[in-house]
Design a protein around this motif. Structure first.
Motif, PDB file in Angstrom:
ATOM      1  N   VAL A 124       8.240  -7.528   3.517  1.00 48.48           N
ATOM      2  CA  VAL A 124       7.005  -7.481   4.306  1.00 48.48           C
ATOM      3  C   VAL A 124       7.284  -8.150   5.641  1.00 48.48           C
ATOM      4  O   VAL A 124       7.893  -9.226   5.687  1.00 48.48           O
ATOM      5  N   HIS A 152       7.299  -3.096   4.343  1.00 47.29           N
ATOM      6  CA  HIS A 152       5.865  -2.938   4.566  1.00 47.29           C
ATOM      7  C   HIS A 152       5.461  -3.598   5.877  1.00 47.29           C
ATOM      8  O   HIS A 152       5.771  -4.767   6.120  1.00 47.29           O
ATOM      9  N   VAL A 202       1.360  -5.610  -2.253  1.00 52.32           N
ATOM     10  CA  VAL A 202       2.785  -5.308  -2.346  1.00 52.32           C
ATOM     11  C   VAL A 202       3.298  -5.548  -3.755  1.00 52.32           C
ATOM     12  O   VAL A 202       4.150  -4.806  -4.271  1.00 52.32           O
ATOM     13  N   ALA A 208      -0.750  -8.154   1.708  1.00 53.98           N
ATOM     14  CA  ALA A 208      -0.597  -8.197   3.163  1.00 53.98           C
ATOM     15  C   ALA A 208      -1.879  -7.694   3.806  1.00 53.98           C
ATOM     16  O   ALA A 208      -2.384  -6.630   3.435  1.00 53.98           O
TER      17      ALA A 208
END
Length: 305
Positions: A124, A152, A202, A208
Motif C-alpha cells: 500500500v 494499492h 487490503v 486504506a
C-alpha cells in the motif's frame, strides 16, 4: 567528555545495529511493525513555508534543534493480518546516495526483523512522494518482492502524477526528483497497480482510506481488530503540526486543503483517544493526540518491552 551535538551517530557492530530500528505493536489480531528507513536532513524552512521565521526559529529552539536543518524521520509499516502481509510505503530507497542515513535501509531492517520480502502479499502506498515510493525503485526491494505483487494506491493519486500541477504549492516549485520518482514508479509497476476511490480493505482490518490534502490522493491506513484501533497517518502530519496545525509543509500539494485534512484527522483522533503512527514523527512515532487550545498536544506512548 562527550559533547552533545548533531555529530553523534548510532553505534554499529558489524552489520548489526546496537539498537534495532523496529518496534512491534499488536492491534487485536493484527501484528504491526514500525520500521525506520533512516532520517533525511532538509532545510528547516521546509517544515513551515508560511510561518514567521522568528516563530519557526523559536519552535526549533524550544526543541533544542538546529535553526537551519531538520532531520525528517522516515518510517515504514508492515502489517500481518490473517494470511496477508502488507508493506505500507517503502521509504526513500537509493534516491539520495549522498545521504547514507536517508533511505536504503529498509530491506536489511526487514530481514533483521524476520520479514522475508517474498512473503509480502500486498503493498500500500499512502502517496507517490519519493520518500514513500523510492524503495520500490531500488533493486534490493524490487527484486526481493514476489513478481506481480499487487500495489494499492488511490486512483486520484495516479491521476495527479500523470500531469502534476504544483501551482498551489508554496515551496516555489517541486524538486525534479519527485516527478521523476513518481513517473518511474508508474512505468515500472503499471501492471500491478490496484486503485481505489475512497476506501479499500487490503487485508482483514487493514483499510486504506483516501484523505487528500498533502497530495490529491494521499491516504491513511487504519487498523481495526478486537475493539482496538490504530491509524497510520502517512505524510498528513509533521512534528510541528501539533503546536501549529496551520503551518504549510513545503511538500503540501494544496496547503489549505492539507490543513483542513490535518485538523480533521487530529480532531477525530483526539476525540477517540486512539493511537496513531506517522511517517515523519520521531521513531517509533507511536502515541496519541489531545486538543490543546487552538492546537494539539502530542502524547508519546511509553515503549513496552
Amino acid at each position: 567528555m562527550l559533547s552533545v551535538d548533531d555529530t553523534v551517530r548510532p553505534v554499529h557492530q558489524g552489520s548489526d545495529e546496537l539498537v534495532p530500528s523496529r518496534y512491534a505493536l499488536r492491534v487485536g489480531d493484527i501484528d504491526v511493525l514500525m520500521i525506520s528507513d533512516g532520517v533525511f536532513p532538509l532545510p528547516a524552512t521546509t517544515l513551515a513555508t508560511n510561518a514567521d521565521p522568528a516563530d519557526l526559529a523559536a519552535w526549533l529552539d524550544d526543541r533544542l534543534q538546529r535553526p537551519d536543518v531538520y532531520k525528517w524521520p522516515l518510517n515504514v509499516v508492515v502489517a500481518r493480518s490473517g494470511d496477508r502481509t502488507v508493506l505500507i510505503d517503502s521509504g526513500m530507497g537509493a534516491e539520495y546516495p549522498d545521504f547514507p542515513r536517508a533511505g536504503g535501509l529498509l530491506p536489511r531492517r526487514l530481514e533483521a526483523a524476520g520479514i522475508d520480502l517474498a512473503s509480502v502479499t500486498d503493498v500500500v502506498l499512502t502517496h507517490l512522494h519519493v520518500d514513500h515510493v523510492g524503495g520500490m525503485l531500488a533493486d534490493e526491494l524490487r527484486n526481493g518482492l514476489r513478481p506481480g505483487v499487487p500495489i494499492h494506491v488511490a486512483a486520484a493519486e495516479l491521476a495527479f502524477w500523470s500531469a502534476p500541477d504544483f501551482t498551489r504549492n508554496t515551496f516555489g516549485g517541486m524538486p525534479e526528483v519527485l516527478r521523476s520518482a513518481a513517473r518511474r514508479f508508474v512505468d515500472e509497476y503499471q501492471g500491478q497497480l490496484r486503485t481505489f476511490d475512497a476506501e479499500h480493505e487490503v487485508a482483514p482490518g487493514v483499510i486504506a482510506s483516501r484523505t487528500g490534502g498533502h497530495t490529491p490522493g494521499h491516504s491513511v491506513v487504519r487498523f481495526a481488530s478486537g475493539g482496538e484501533r490504530l491509524t497510520f497517518l502517512g505524510g498528513a502530519v509533521f512534528p510541528d503540526h501539533f503546536d501549529h496545525p496551520g503551518w504549510y509543509n513545503a511538500f503540501d500539494h494544496d496547503p489549505e486543503e492539507a490543513v483542513r485534512v490535518r485538523v480533521r484527522l487530529l480532531q477525530q483522533l483526539a476525540a477517540s483517544r486512539e493511537p496513531l503512527v506517522a511517517t515523519h514523527l520521531s521513531f517509533p512515532s507511536f502515541g496519541r493526540v489531545a486538543v490543546a487550545g487552538d492546537g494539539f498536544r502530542w502524547v508519546p506512548t511509553d515503549w513496552e518491552y
